[in-house]
Design a protein around this motif. Structure first.
Motif, mmCIF file in Angstrom:
data_model
loop_
_atom_site.group_PDB
_atom_site.id
_atom_site.type_symbol
_atom_site.label_atom_id
_atom_site.label_comp_id
_atom_site.label_asym_id
_atom_site.label_seq_id
_atom_site.Cartn_x
_atom_site.Cartn_y
_atom_site.Cartn_z
ATOM 1 N N ASP A 80 -21.644 7.247 0.347
ATOM 2 C CA ASP A 80 -21.028 5.968 0.712
ATOM 3 C C ASP A 80 -20.647 5.162 -0.532
ATOM 4 O OD1 ASP A 80 -21.459 6.831 3.256
ATOM 5 O OD2 ASP A 80 -22.975 5.348 3.765
ATOM 6 N N VAL A 81 -21.388 5.334 -1.616
ATOM 7 C CA VAL A 81 -21.060 4.608 -2.842
ATOM 8 C C VAL A 81 -19.852 5.230 -3.551
ATOM 9 C CG1 VAL A 81 -21.864 4.033 -5.176
ATOM 10 C CG2 VAL A 81 -23.371 3.666 -3.221
ATOM 11 N N PHE A 82 -19.810 6.574 -3.608
ATOM 12 C CA PHE A 82 -18.812 7.211 -4.475
ATOM 13 C C PHE A 82 -17.658 7.910 -3.765
ATOM 14 C CE2 PHE A 82 -22.534 6.897 -7.296
ATOM 15 C CZ PHE A 82 -21.942 6.164 -8.321
ATOM 16 N N ILE A 83 -17.788 8.153 -2.470
ATOM 17 C CA ILE A 83 -16.750 8.924 -1.765
ATOM 18 C C ILE A 83 -16.093 8.131 -0.634
ATOM 19 C CG2 ILE A 83 -16.276 11.049 -0.469
ATOM 20 C CD1 ILE A 83 -17.207 11.737 -3.250
ATOM 21 N N GLU A 84 -16.885 7.318 0.098
ATOM 22 C CA GLU A 84 -16.378 6.739 1.347
ATOM 23 C C GLU A 84 -15.096 5.933 1.160
ATOM 24 O OE1 GLU A 84 -19.070 4.201 3.647
ATOM 25 O OE2 GLU A 84 -17.518 3.933 5.169
ATOM 26 N N HIS A 85 -14.947 5.253 0.023
ATOM 27 C CA HIS A 85 -13.764 4.389 -0.145
ATOM 28 C C HIS A 85 -12.451 5.160 -0.004
ATOM 29 C CE1 HIS A 85 -12.703 5.540 -4.324
ATOM 30 N NE2 HIS A 85 -14.004 5.701 -4.485
ATOM 31 N N ALA A 86 -12.458 6.434 -0.380
ATOM 32 C CA ALA A 86 -11.216 7.215 -0.255
ATOM 33 C C ALA A 86 -10.914 7.518 1.220
ATOM 34 C CB ALA A 86 -11.327 8.510 -1.058
ATOM 35 N N VAL A 87 -11.948 7.771 2.004
ATOM 36 C CA VAL A 87 -11.750 8.023 3.430
ATOM 37 C C VAL A 87 -11.244 6.750 4.111
ATOM 38 C CG1 VAL A 87 -12.836 8.852 5.560
ATOM 39 C CG2 VAL A 87 -13.617 9.722 3.346
ATOM 40 N N GLU A 88 -11.792 5.612 3.696
ATOM 41 C CA GLU A 88 -11.348 4.327 4.264
ATOM 42 C C GLU A 88 -9.883 4.068 3.913
ATOM 43 O OE1 GLU A 88 -10.324 0.519 5.209
ATOM 44 O OE2 GLU A 88 -10.468 1.054 3.090
ATOM 45 N N GLU A 89 -9.480 4.500 2.720
ATOM 46 C CA GLU A 89 -8.081 4.337 2.303
ATOM 47 C C GLU A 89 -7.145 5.101 3.235
ATOM 48 O OE1 GLU A 89 -8.205 4.689 -2.124
ATOM 49 O OE2 GLU A 89 -6.051 5.120 -1.851
ATOM 50 N N VAL A 90 -7.576 6.262 3.674
ATOM 51 C CA VAL A 90 -6.769 7.051 4.613
ATOM 52 C C VAL A 90 -6.644 6.305 5.939
ATOM 53 C CG1 VAL A 90 -6.649 9.206 5.943
ATOM 54 C CG2 VAL A 90 -7.413 9.245 3.546
ATOM 55 N N LEU A 91 -7.756 5.793 6.455
ATOM 56 C CA LEU A 91 -7.739 5.036 7.707
ATOM 57 C C LEU A 91 -6.817 3.819 7.584
ATOM 58 C CD1 LEU A 91 -8.849 4.399 10.568
ATOM 59 C CD2 LEU A 91 -10.762 3.226 9.457
ATOM 60 N N ALA A 92 -6.875 3.150 6.425
ATOM 61 C CA ALA A 92 -6.108 1.914 6.217
ATOM 62 C C ALA A 92 -4.600 2.151 6.291
ATOM 63 C CB ALA A 92 -6.479 1.291 4.870
ATOM 64 N N ARG A 93 -4.153 3.386 6.026
ATOM 65 C CA ARG A 93 -2.717 3.689 6.069
ATOM 66 C C ARG A 93 -2.106 3.382 7.423
ATOM 67 N NH1 ARG A 93 -3.184 9.867 3.947
ATOM 68 N NH2 ARG A 93 -3.486 9.480 1.726
ATOM 69 N N SER A 94 -2.908 3.496 8.485
ATOM 70 C CA SER A 94 -2.362 3.356 9.839
ATOM 71 C C SER A 94 -2.690 2.005 10.467
ATOM 72 C CB SER A 94 -2.912 4.484 10.718
ATOM 73 O OG SER A 94 -4.326 4.388 10.777
ATOM 74 N N ARG A 95 -3.172 1.048 9.664
ATOM 75 C CA ARG A 95 -3.594 -0.220 10.252
ATOM 76 C C ARG A 95 -2.830 -1.407 9.656
ATOM 77 N NH1 ARG A 95 -7.980 -1.981 9.401
ATOM 78 N NH2 ARG A 95 -8.522 -2.770 11.427
ATOM 79 N N LYS A 96 -2.529 -2.410 10.510
ATOM 80 C CA LYS A 96 -1.770 -3.587 10.066
ATOM 81 C C LYS A 96 -2.619 -4.854 10.006
ATOM 82 C CE LYS A 96 2.891 -2.385 11.667
ATOM 83 N NZ LYS A 96 2.572 -1.075 12.319
ATOM 84 N N GLY A 97 -3.698 -4.897 10.746
ATOM 85 C CA GLY A 97 -4.517 -6.103 10.856
ATOM 86 C C GLY A 97 -5.391 -6.328 9.633
ATOM 87 N N THR A 98 -6.480 -7.050 9.853
ATOM 88 C CA THR A 98 -7.427 -7.352 8.771
ATOM 89 C C THR A 98 -7.828 -6.079 8.034
ATOM 90 O OG1 THR A 98 -8.277 -9.233 10.008
ATOM 91 C CG2 THR A 98 -9.709 -8.338 8.293
ATOM 92 N N LYS A 99 -7.839 -6.172 6.710
ATOM 93 C CA LYS A 99 -8.182 -5.013 5.883
ATOM 94 C C LYS A 99 -9.607 -4.548 6.166
ATOM 95 C CE LYS A 99 -4.416 -5.070 3.320
ATOM 96 N NZ LYS A 99 -3.387 -4.055 3.605
ATOM 97 N N GLY A 100 -9.792 -3.268 6.179
ATOM 98 C CA GLY A 100 -11.120 -2.701 6.326
ATOM 99 C C GLY A 100 -11.756 -2.440 4.977
ATOM 100 N N SER A 101 -13.013 -2.064 5.009
ATOM 101 C CA SER A 101 -13.697 -1.565 3.818
ATOM 102 C C SER A 101 -14.778 -0.601 4.285
ATOM 103 C CB SER A 101 -14.279 -2.708 2.990
ATOM 104 O OG SER A 101 -14.826 -2.204 1.773
ATOM 105 N N ILE A 102 -15.532 -0.063 3.371
ATOM 106 C CA ILE A 102 -16.505 0.974 3.729
ATOM 107 C C ILE A 102 -17.671 0.409 4.545
ATOM 108 C CG2 ILE A 102 -15.854 2.346 1.744
ATOM 109 C CD1 ILE A 102 -18.397 1.504 0.328
ATOM 110 N N GLU A 103 -18.272 1.260 5.363
ATOM 111 C CA GLU A 103 -19.422 0.848 6.177
ATOM 112 C C GLU A 103 -20.698 0.824 5.347
ATOM 113 O OE1 GLU A 103 -19.896 2.644 10.145
ATOM 114 O OE2 GLU A 103 -21.960 3.105 9.570
ATOM 115 N N GLY A 104 -20.831 1.783 4.439
ATOM 116 C CA GLY A 104 -22.058 1.863 3.651
ATOM 117 C C GLY A 104 -23.204 2.438 4.466
#
Ligand code: MBD
Ligand code: FE
Length: 280
Positions: A80-104
């Protein structure tokens, strides 16, 4: 004088791993897609080894370290510290609303329900921290309020510890499931959290220290905002000018997610932040 037991990497790591193992995980990845991802993932690692001329002693240390991360129960923390942010970046590509971030690693579902105007459960000690009054509204992408939207909120205390991952804290300390009013509004009183330090006594801490890195995340609030017919958003909010905002070890800060609370006449910090949810 009271002494608190400082949570160790072993303690919080094991707790995060136990929690993860209780979740059922699955993904409908085809064999073809898996083969393509695996080929590129291993290929990327092979390239690093060749480019850096990685030696046998280094390879063996790496192997031992991987074993240690697993045995220490630190895979949820490390990933979650070193990898999750890249997965969240993929999810963010398809979203228009409030920005997401990692769950941790420290989300726990089913925190006690609280009304739209509420105070998160906290200890007497926590009341010494600066109170934070967090107001706003959950809307759709057109700005229409969503009555009965749900905000799950969890964060570290003024010392940087999360309940259920530090033995000295009450079970639901600084965690809640807030139900917004008929217009999607809320007024949540909590405290300003402290920055979070990755436990330095385990393999994740060793990994950071061995390269002279720092183990800090900026102070943050974690939220999952959801409503029927809407895509839920998992995100974090940070505090302007705070330590580590510009160099989060978990690379999870986005400029749209930085709060700038203002002190009020009541001795509390006040801030408004609204959430816009994408359609499901
Ligand atoms: C945290 O509090 C956190 O949010 C993440 C992503 C990793 C470790 C601790
Ligand atoms: Fe966190």
């Amino acid at each position: 004088m009271t002494t608190i037991e400082s949570p160790t990497a072993a303690g919080s790591g094991t707790a995060a791993t136990d929690k993860f193992k209780r979740e059922r995980v699955s993904a409908d990845t085809s064999p073809e897609r898996l083969a393509a991802i695996a080929k590129d993932a291993l290929g990327a690692l092979h390239k690093v080894i060749l480019d850096h001329g990685v030696t046998y002693p280094e390879y063996r240390v790496f192997k031992q370290w991987l074993i240690d991360v697993g045995e220490g129960g630190e895979w949820p923390l490390f990933l979650d510290v070193f990898i999750e942010h890249a997965v969240e970046e993929v999810l963010a590509r398809s979203r228009k609303g409030t920005k997401g971030s990692i769950e941790g690693p420290y989300y726990v579902p089913n925190a006690p329900k609280l009304p739209s105007v509420c105070t998160l459960p906290m200890r007497e000690e926590d009341k010494k921290a600066t109170p934070l009054v967090f107001t706003g509204q959950v809307t759709d992408l057109d700005g229409n309020g969503i009555g009965g939207a749900i905000i799950e909120l969890w964060h570290a205390d003024e010392e940087g510890y999360y309940s259920q991952f530090a033995p000295h804290l009450p079970k639901w300390n600084l965690r809640g499931t807030i139900v917004t009013d008929d217009e999607g509004r809320y007024e949540i009183t909590t405290i300003q959290p402290a920055p979070y330090q990755i436990p330095t006594d385990g393999p994740t801490g060793q990994f950071i220290e061995a390269q002279n890195g720092h183990p800090w995340r900026p102070a943050h609030l974690h939220l999952i905002v959801s409503a029927p017919g809407k895509e839920s958003v998992t995100t974090q909010l940070y505090f302007k000018g705070g330590d580590w905002v510009a160099n989060d070890v978990a690379s999870a800060v986005k400029p749209e997610l930085i709060l700038d609370p203002q002190p009020g006449d009541d001795g509390k910090n006040h801030v408004t932040y609204n959430f816009a949810l994408d359609p499901a």
